[in-house]
Design a protein around this motif. Structure first.
Motif, mmCIF file in Angstrom:
data_model
loop_
_atom_site.group_PDB
_atom_site.id
_atom_site.type_symbol
_atom_site.label_atom_id
_atom_site.label_comp_id
_atom_site.label_asym_id
_atom_site.label_seq_id
_atom_site.Cartn_x
_atom_site.Cartn_y
_atom_site.Cartn_z
ATOM 1 N N ALA A 16 3.584 82.247 111.986
ATOM 2 C CA ALA A 16 2.998 80.884 113.536
ATOM 3 C C ALA A 16 3.896 79.490 112.573
ATOM 4 N N TYR A 17 3.371 79.430 112.031
ATOM 5 C CA TYR A 17 4.833 78.190 111.586
ATOM 6 C C TYR A 17 5.656 78.504 111.051
ATOM 7 N N GLY A 18 6.241 80.282 111.127
ATOM 8 C CA GLY A 18 7.935 80.306 110.505
ATOM 9 C C GLY A 18 7.983 80.535 109.512
ATOM 10 N N VAL A 19 7.029 81.361 108.577
ATOM 11 C CA VAL A 19 7.236 81.896 107.542
ATOM 12 C C VAL A 19 8.216 83.428 107.925
ATOM 13 N N ILE A 20 8.772 83.587 107.348
ATOM 14 C CA ILE A 20 10.180 84.889 107.789
ATOM 15 C C ILE A 20 9.327 86.195 106.634
ATOM 16 N N ASP A 21 8.553 85.875 105.854
ATOM 17 C CA ASP A 21 8.355 87.519 105.127
ATOM 18 C C ASP A 21 7.098 87.088 104.807
ATOM 19 N N TYR A 22 6.274 87.320 104.209
ATOM 20 C CA TYR A 22 4.752 87.218 104.253
ATOM 21 C C TYR A 22 4.925 88.845 102.690
ATOM 22 N N LEU A 23 4.354 88.446 101.849
ATOM 23 C CA LEU A 23 4.651 89.072 100.504
ATOM 24 C C LEU A 23 2.964 88.714 99.660
ATOM 25 N N VAL A 24 2.302 90.099 99.717
ATOM 26 C CA VAL A 24 1.132 89.968 99.184
ATOM 27 C C VAL A 24 1.220 90.460 97.987
ATOM 28 N N LYS A 25 0.557 89.386 96.466
ATOM 29 C CA LYS A 25 0.324 89.685 94.976
ATOM 30 C C LYS A 25 -0.260 91.091 94.821
ATOM 31 N N PRO A 26 -0.144 91.934 94.163
ATOM 32 C CA PRO A 26 1.061 91.589 93.661
ATOM 33 C C PRO A 26 2.427 92.718 94.166
ATOM 34 N N PHE A 27 3.239 92.523 94.078
ATOM 35 C CA PHE A 27 4.424 93.013 94.749
ATOM 36 C C PHE A 27 5.205 93.738 93.796
ATOM 37 N N SER A 28 6.390 94.901 94.145
ATOM 38 C CA SER A 28 7.284 95.221 93.655
ATOM 39 C C SER A 28 8.744 94.039 93.290
ATOM 40 N N PHE A 29 9.375 94.057 92.490
ATOM 41 C CA PHE A 29 10.790 93.766 92.698
ATOM 42 C C PHE A 29 11.126 93.668 93.821
ATOM 43 N N GLU A 30 12.174 94.975 93.560
ATOM 44 C CA GLU A 30 12.387 94.847 94.979
ATOM 45 C C GLU A 30 11.867 94.718 96.305
ATOM 46 N N ARG A 31 11.030 94.221 96.191
ATOM 47 C CA ARG A 31 9.831 94.154 97.590
ATOM 48 C C ARG A 31 10.355 92.350 98.164
ATOM 49 N N PHE A 32 10.789 92.000 96.466
ATOM 50 C CA PHE A 32 10.813 89.961 96.549
ATOM 51 C C PHE A 32 12.464 90.396 96.758
ATOM 52 N N GLN A 33 12.840 91.422 96.466
ATOM 53 C CA GLN A 33 15.040 91.343 96.873
ATOM 54 C C GLN A 33 15.351 91.048 98.046
ATOM 55 N N GLU A 34 13.952 92.217 99.119
ATOM 56 C CA GLU A 34 14.066 92.273 99.338
ATOM 57 C C GLU A 34 13.915 91.184 100.696
ATOM 58 N N ALA A 35 13.177 90.155 100.499
ATOM 59 C CA ALA A 35 12.695 88.698 101.184
ATOM 60 C C ALA A 35 13.322 88.048 101.385
ATOM 61 N N ILE A 36 13.861 87.796 100.744
ATOM 62 C CA ILE A 36 15.629 87.015 99.719
ATOM 63 C C ILE A 36 16.450 87.590 100.498
ATOM 64 N N ALA A 37 16.117 88.344 100.372
ATOM 65 C CA ALA A 37 18.168 89.505 101.226
ATOM 66 C C ALA A 37 17.866 88.538 103.237
ATOM 67 N N LYS A 38 16.466 89.014 103.278
ATOM 68 C CA LYS A 38 16.233 89.378 104.882
ATOM 69 C C LYS A 38 16.274 87.329 104.756
ATOM 70 N N TYR A 39 16.052 86.362 104.209
ATOM 71 C CA TYR A 39 16.076 85.174 104.168
ATOM 72 C C TYR A 39 17.065 84.902 104.560
ATOM 73 N N ASP A 40 18.490 85.082 103.324
ATOM 74 C CA ASP A 40 19.155 84.792 103.416
ATOM 75 C C ASP A 40 20.638 85.407 104.288
ATOM 76 N N GLY A 41 20.344 86.407 104.344
ATOM 77 C CA GLY A 41 20.759 87.029 106.278
ATOM 78 C C GLY A 41 20.537 86.145 106.705
ATOM 79 N N LYS A 42 19.687 85.560 107.289
ATOM 80 C CA LYS A 42 19.242 84.462 108.708
ATOM 81 C C LYS A 42 19.264 83.356 108.088
ATOM 82 N N CYS A 43 19.812 82.616 107.406
ATOM 83 C CA CYS A 43 20.593 80.993 107.080
ATOM 84 C C CYS A 43 21.453 81.724 106.939
#
Length: 122
Positions: A16-43
């Motif tokens: 509701a506050y505008g978070v683009i993705d939500y990663l729960v620790k611990p998470f894989s590096f691949e999932r982190f890369q996916e979140a960054i790519a999602k953000y970069d694409g929108k930007c």
């Protein structure tokens, strides 16, 4: 958002506050890369143009395909399609769940279930 919090209320509040993705620790590096790519694409799309066409918006805020087999128990594809169609065609900028439920012709509890599901899919 990177957090250990898994409570649905906290997750809903974050989105509701505008978070683009939500990663729960611990998470894989691949999932982190996916979140960054999602953000970069929108930007990238949002920073290129002042006026966006529908196709640009659709790519930026891509909806995930939903099939009957992937819906959680208690949700129906026909009702989900009606909710999505209504949301896409509402002229108002804001509305309450009660107003949305009345517009679609479902109960407040039902619309809450579908909105929670759509929020999780984002």
């Amino acid at each position: 958002m990177i957090t250990a919090a898994k409570n649905s209320d906290e997750i809903q509040e974050a989105f509701a506050y505008g978070v683009i993705d939500y990663l729960v620790k611990p998470f894989s590096f691949e999932r982190f890369q996916e979140a960054i790519a999602k953000y970069d694409g929108k930007c990238e799309i949002l920073n290129q143009k002042v006026v966006l066409e529908q196709a640009d918006i659709d790519v930026t805020y891509k909806k995930q395909e939903v099939s009957r087999n992937t819906l959680p128990k208690g949700l129906e594809s026909r009702t989900l399609a009606k909710v999505i169609h209504t949301l896409e065609n509402l002229s108002e900028n804001s509305w309450t769940l009660k107003e949305l439920a009345n517009h679609i012709g479902v109960s407040n509890v039902t619309i809450k279930k579908y909105m929670d599901y759509l929020e999780e899919m984002d």
